[in-house]
Design a protein around this motif. Structure first.
Motif: not given
Length: 125
Positions: A30-40
């Motif tokens: 039921t969801y579109g989805m994503g990957w995100l990232r955070q570098a220091p």
């Protein structure tokens, strides 16, 4: 929806990792989805997104051609295959979903409201 990311680790430059995101509480389809990232020291950024069926994907320019997002709705799981990893890919990676019946497009961090706990990916040179 509750999300849990896994699969991170330490890898040498040029290597590969496969991240998984398991969903519970609601059907992932039921969801579109994503990957995100955070570098220091940096802001969280969009990496890749996929629509509900898995038939449409979008990638950040920095990972295009190296990363592949996919999903298995029958297993309530989303994946991120990461190949040809670079030291600049080092970050905490999050899987995320927009509000129910909403889209993550355009790919802004603010469009995602449900987040997994993050998994650390470290690429050594």
């Amino acid at each position: 929806v509750q999300l849990q990311a896994s699969g991170g680790g330490l890898v040498q430059a040029g290597g590969s990792l496969r991240l998984s995101c398991a969903a519970s509480g609601r059907t992932l389809s039921t969801y579109g989805m994503g990957w995100l990232r955070q570098a220091p020291g940096k802001e969280r950024e969009f990496v890749a997104g996929i629509n509900r069926s898995g038939g449409s994907t979008l990638y950040a320019d920095s990972v295009k051609g190296r990363f592949t997002i996919s999903r298995d709705n029958a297993k309530n799981t989303m994946y991120l295959q990461m190949d040809s990893l670079k030291p600049e890919d080092t970050a905490v990676y999050y899987c995320a979903a927009p509000p129910l019946d909403s889209s993550w497009y355009p790919p802004a961090t603010s469009n995602f409201v449900s987040w997994g706990q993050g998994t650390q990916v470290t690429v050594s040179s």
